[in-house]
Enzyme design. Structure first.
Site, PDB file in Angstrom:
ATOM      1  CE  LYS A 113    -167.638  35.358 -73.210  1.00 27.64           C
ATOM      2  NZ  LYS A 113    -167.952  35.804 -71.846  1.00 27.64           N
ATOM      3  CG  ASP A 125    -166.433  39.536 -84.249  1.00 27.80           C
ATOM      4  OD1 ASP A 125    -166.930  39.087 -83.185  1.00 27.80           O
ATOM      5  OD2 ASP A 125    -165.445  40.294 -84.260  1.00 27.80           O
ATOM      6  CG  ASP A 252    -178.453  37.720 -71.290  1.00 28.15           C
ATOM      7  OD1 ASP A 252    -179.019  38.679 -70.725  1.00 28.15           O
ATOM      8  OD2 ASP A 252    -177.425  37.852 -71.965  1.00 28.15           O
TER       9      ASP A 252
HETATM   10  P1  AMP Z   1    -172.712  39.303 -73.355  1.00 32.35           P
HETATM   11  O1  AMP Z   1    -172.823  40.782 -73.216  1.00 32.35           O
HETATM   12  O2  AMP Z   1    -171.307  38.818 -73.620  1.00 32.35           O
HETATM   13  O3  AMP Z   1    -173.372  38.558 -72.254  1.00 32.35           O
HETATM   14  O4  AMP Z   1    -173.505  38.939 -74.709  1.00 32.35           O
HETATM   15  C1  AMP Z   1    -174.856  39.211 -74.937  1.00 32.35           C
HETATM   16  C2  AMP Z   1    -175.292  38.520 -76.204  1.00 32.35           C
HETATM   17  O5  AMP Z   1    -174.572  38.989 -77.336  1.00 32.35           O
HETATM   18  C3  AMP Z   1    -175.076  37.010 -76.193  1.00 32.35           C
HETATM   19  O6  AMP Z   1    -176.135  36.410 -76.911  1.00 32.35           O
HETATM   20  C4  AMP Z   1    -173.758  36.853 -76.901  1.00 32.35           C
HETATM   21  O7  AMP Z   1    -173.599  35.592 -77.479  1.00 32.35           O
HETATM   22  C5  AMP Z   1    -173.854  37.936 -77.967  1.00 32.35           C
HETATM   23  N1  AMP Z   1    -172.538  38.430 -78.377  1.00 32.35           N
HETATM   24  C6  AMP Z   1    -171.700  39.217 -77.660  1.00 32.35           C
HETATM   25  N2  AMP Z   1    -170.582  39.477 -78.361  1.00 32.35           N
HETATM   26  C7  AMP Z   1    -170.697  38.842 -79.541  1.00 32.35           C
HETATM   27  C8  AMP Z   1    -169.877  38.710 -80.704  1.00 32.35           C
HETATM   28  N3  AMP Z   1    -168.683  39.308 -80.789  1.00 32.35           N
HETATM   29  N4  AMP Z   1    -170.334  37.968 -81.720  1.00 32.35           N
HETATM   30  C9  AMP Z   1    -171.540  37.367 -81.660  1.00 32.35           C
HETATM   31  N5  AMP Z   1    -172.365  37.451 -80.619  1.00 32.35           N
HETATM   32  C10 AMP Z   1    -171.960  38.171 -79.564  1.00 32.35           C
HETATM   33 MG    MG Z   2    -173.871  36.866 -71.708  1.00 37.09          MG
END
Ligand code: AMP
Ligand code: MG
Length: 487
Positions: A113, A125, A252
């Protein structure tokens, strides 16, 4: 015990093909350094824990080096975020680095990650900051030690690579382990994009890899869905019984295996509070502590929708109907144990509810209450604990009923009850303020505190001499730390 270059890869998810994931190489972060590693997680891969100290370990798990037989992939998925369907998510900053078999024949996904941008990064990013990587690492290993099903964490590697969030921070990578990274949202993606062949291929992959016993059933998909319902009922019962608040229960972030997954602004309760919202961005409290139960069921119904090509709506409804009664049975069982009870009486549910109400109004520390209740004989423990409550009369009445209740147990001595209680009531949990202290030190280049906290949390039920301060309630500054989604 193996060296890092002796791992056996078999990239079965990657072989499902490009409809399921995209081939992407990790983008390394600069000046990699080991922040913390988990010997217990390394053992899952048969890795010698001494390997973590080698420069090559930090190089691999920061994207600088890669096994020739790994096949890094960004997985596609969609999902319901805060109740609304988002048609395209996917690994925007993490990669399924490769799939490993250990000597016991168990399959482990290695997921890195913070590994850089992918076709699913949208505006992001592709990075993870040090603080959120440390939080995910500590939470995974702490939940596991509490006996709560979860993805695991192998390591956090820090770097000098700058990342912008509310302020400039440093990039890090956490290596996560799970038997699968397939989510409810993986199924939703193929269902809503109307790709029935791919939906079926995904279903057969999950059945073969993770629910092989369901293949014996006349309706394998239904048998699998029932198991997913059962596992989630048990998982969420454990979260509620131990005061864990996930924070972002989007579909997700729900694992097809029923394990705790995708840590964001999670928290363990300090003071007991049914309405606690750990995610600063969750303005409506959709994922508040007590809402985790109905949301668990809501998420399962979202998954059920994606499985309608395989299972009749009637059968899906019936399986979903199992969730609440199973949840309640598990929860009641866990709470009885936390109170030291070994038998069941109908009025136990009321006894537990009354206690929680008293704790809620009194702002009583959820973890320490149960631990202290098992420290001494019940009358002595109750007389010490009563001052923590605001409704002291209410507590005295409860304590009287509790003591009468344990007197009706025909199960050994007081001492045995205390031992039983200490085996299920942790002394140490990952309190937000403890994580924050360790993060503050790590952001200044000192990783000792992260490592010590990790070590304390691997034995949460054992009093550890010299570590008394880790069992304390938060100081004033540590009570209302705001944890946002930005990570
Ligand atoms: P999460 O809230 O971490 O479960 O992320 C939700 C979605 O946003 C997922 O598809 C992640 O891969 C994407 N995501 C979260 N943070 C980033 C980041 N810094 N760069 C790219 N994608 C992100
Ligand atoms: Mg997620």
């Amino acid at each position: 015990m193996k060296a890092l270059d002796e791992l056996t890869f078999d990239n079965r998810f990657a072989r499902l093909g490009d409809a399921f994931s995209t081939s992407v190489l990790p983008e390394p972060i600069a000046d990699p350094r080991l922040v913390v590693s988990s010997a217990a997680a390394m053992a899952l891969l048969d890795l010698d824990p001494a390997q973590a100290e080698l420069p090559v370990f930090a190089e691999i798990f920061s994207g600088h080096k890669l096994w020739a037989t790994a096949d890094p992939r960004a997985m596609v998925y969609s999902g319901h975020q805060f109740g609304s369907y988002n048609p395209r998510l996917g690994d925007g900053r993490g990669l399924l680095l490769g799939e490993v078999y250990n000597d016991a024949g168990e399959h482990w996904d290695l997921h890195l990650k913070g590994a850089g941008q992918t076709p699913y990064s949208r505006m992001g990013d592709g990075r993870a900051v040090l603080r959120s990587s440390i939080r995910e690492f500590l939470a995974s290993e702490a939940l596991h030690a509490l006996g709560i099903p979860t993805s695991r964490a192998l390591s956090v590697i820090g770097s000098s690579t700058p990342v912008w969030r509310e302020k400039q921070e440093r990039a890090a990578m956490v290596l996560r382990l799970a038997p699968s990274h397939i989510r409810f949202g993986s199924f939703e993606y193929f269902f809503y994009t109307k790709q029935p062949d791919e939906l079926k291929a995904l279903g057969e992959h999950v059945l073969a890899m993770h629910y092989p016993e369901c293949l014996e059933h006349a309706e394998p998909y239904l048998a699998m869905f029932r198991q997913i319902v059962e596992r989630n009922a048990e998982l969420i019962a454990k979260w509620q019984a131990y005061g864990f608040c996930h924070g972002v229960m989007n579909t997700d972030n729900m694992s097809i295996l029923g394990i705790t997954f995708d840590f964001g602004p999670f928290a363990f309760l300090d003071d007991f509070d049914q309405n606690f919202i750990c995610n600063h961005s969750d303005h409506d409290g959709r994922y508040s502590f007590s809402n985790q139960v109905p949301i668990g069921q809501w998420n399962l119904s979202a998954l059920a929708q994606a499985l309608t090509p395989f299972i009749s709506v009637e059968a899906l409804r019936e399986a979903l109907g199992l969730f609440l009664p199973l949840y309640q049975a598990h929860y009641l069982d866990l709470m009885r144990r936390r109170l030291g009870l070994t038998s069941a009486e109908d009025a136990d549910a009321t006894l537990i509810e009354r206690l929680l109400k008293l704790m809620q109004t009194g702002g009583v520390d959820y973890t320490l209450f149960f631990r202290r209740l098992g420290d001494e004989s019940a009358p002595v423990a109750c007389s010490r604990l009563r001052d923590d409550f605001i409704d002291i009369q209410g507590f005295d009445a409860w304590a009287g009923d509790y003591q009468a209740r344990i007197a009706r147990e025909d199960n050994g001595s007081e001492l045995e009850r205390q031992t039983r209680m200490h085996a299920v009531n942790p002394l140490y949990i990952l309190r937000n303020y403890l994580a924050q202290k360790a993060i503050d030190a790590a952001e200044n280049g000192d990783y000792e505190e992260v490592r010590r906290l990790h070590s304390v949390l691997t034995k949460p039920f054992e009093a550890q001499p010299g570590m008394e301060s880790y069992a304390e309630r938060p100081p004033e500054w540590g009570k209302h730390l705001e944890i946002s989604c930005s990570s």
